[in-house]
Design a protein around this motif. Sequence first.
Motif, PDB file in Angstrom:
ATOM      1  N   GLY A  86       0.818  -1.075  -0.056  1.00 33.67           N
ATOM      2  CA  GLY A  86       0.006   0.032   0.106  1.00 33.67           C
ATOM      3  C   GLY A  86       1.027   1.249  -0.073  1.00 33.67           C
TER       4      GLY A  86
ATOM      5  N   LEU B  91       3.582   9.365   4.450  1.00 29.57           N
ATOM      6  CA  LEU B  91       2.850   8.216   3.686  1.00 29.57           C
ATOM      7  C   LEU B  91       2.670   7.061   4.687  1.00 29.57           C
ATOM      8  CD1 LEU B  91       4.253   8.782   0.170  1.00 29.57           C
ATOM      9  CD2 LEU B  91       1.957   9.310   0.897  1.00 29.57           C
TER      10      LEU B  91
ATOM     11  N   LYS C  93      -1.859   1.709  -8.921  1.00 32.48           N
ATOM     12  CA  LYS C  93      -2.256   0.488  -8.295  1.00 32.48           C
ATOM     13  C   LYS C  93      -1.232  -0.570  -9.294  1.00 32.48           C
ATOM     14  CE  LYS C  93      -5.211   0.773  -5.426  1.00 32.48           C
ATOM     15  NZ  LYS C  93      -4.948   0.500  -3.873  1.00 32.48           N
TER      16      LYS C  93
ATOM     17  N   GLU D 266       2.214   1.653  -3.481  1.00 33.24           N
ATOM     18  CA  GLU D 266       1.346   2.191  -4.421  1.00 33.24           C
ATOM     19  C   GLU D 266       1.068   3.773  -4.188  1.00 33.24           C
ATOM     20  OE1 GLU D 266      -1.082  -1.877  -5.678  1.00 33.24           O
ATOM     21  OE2 GLU D 266      -1.939  -0.722  -4.103  1.00 33.24           O
ATOM     22  N   ALA D 267       0.857   4.124  -2.872  1.00 35.21           N
ATOM     23  CA  ALA D 267       0.892   5.461  -2.718  1.00 35.21           C
ATOM     24  C   ALA D 267       1.949   6.420  -2.991  1.00 35.21           C
ATOM     25  CB  ALA D 267       0.774   5.591  -1.021  1.00 35.21           C
ATOM     26  N   HIS D 268       3.159   5.699  -3.007  1.00 34.96           N
ATOM     27  CA  HIS D 268       4.273   6.345  -3.317  1.00 34.96           C
ATOM     28  C   HIS D 268       4.389   6.717  -4.864  1.00 34.96           C
ATOM     29  CE1 HIS D 268       8.257   8.288  -3.514  1.00 34.96           C
ATOM     30  NE2 HIS D 268       8.794   7.601  -4.460  1.00 34.96           N
TER      31      HIS D 268
ATOM     32  N   ALA E 160       1.873   6.476  -6.746  1.00 37.03           N
ATOM     33  CA  ALA E 160       0.574   7.029  -7.237  1.00 37.03           C
ATOM     34  C   ALA E 160      -0.281   6.149  -8.269  1.00 37.03           C
ATOM     35  CB  ALA E 160       0.675   8.597  -7.685  1.00 37.03           C
TER      36      ALA E 160
END
Length: 112
Positions: free
Chosen positions: A25, A107, A34, A28-30, A32
Amino acid sequence: MRCGGSSEVKPADAEVKEICQKIKGAAEAHAAKKFECFEAVEYCSQMVAGTNYFVKIKVKEGEFIHVRIYNTLPCYGNELILHGLLHHHEGGSGPIDYFEAHINLDLPKYDD
């Protein structure tokens, strides 16, 4: 492996695969986005005040990322923190080795 030195590169074992799933997660956040898949392929580690893991992860066919994951010592909570992410195409040909931390630490640290 001596303290501060990186281990040899080896195939990802069950422990490293589990660690990688816990930081998916945050990765994926870093990034941006999936990822189609998130499969640890190989890794090396470095003993410091905790352990750094440098892992090659397949994120789709022919596309890989390298992540730097820091696992704190048990006395500091045994926490997993994503410290870096590098993107590689063409089979992930970059070497798996130490690279500087460059992640926004605000994050999420891992998937719950």
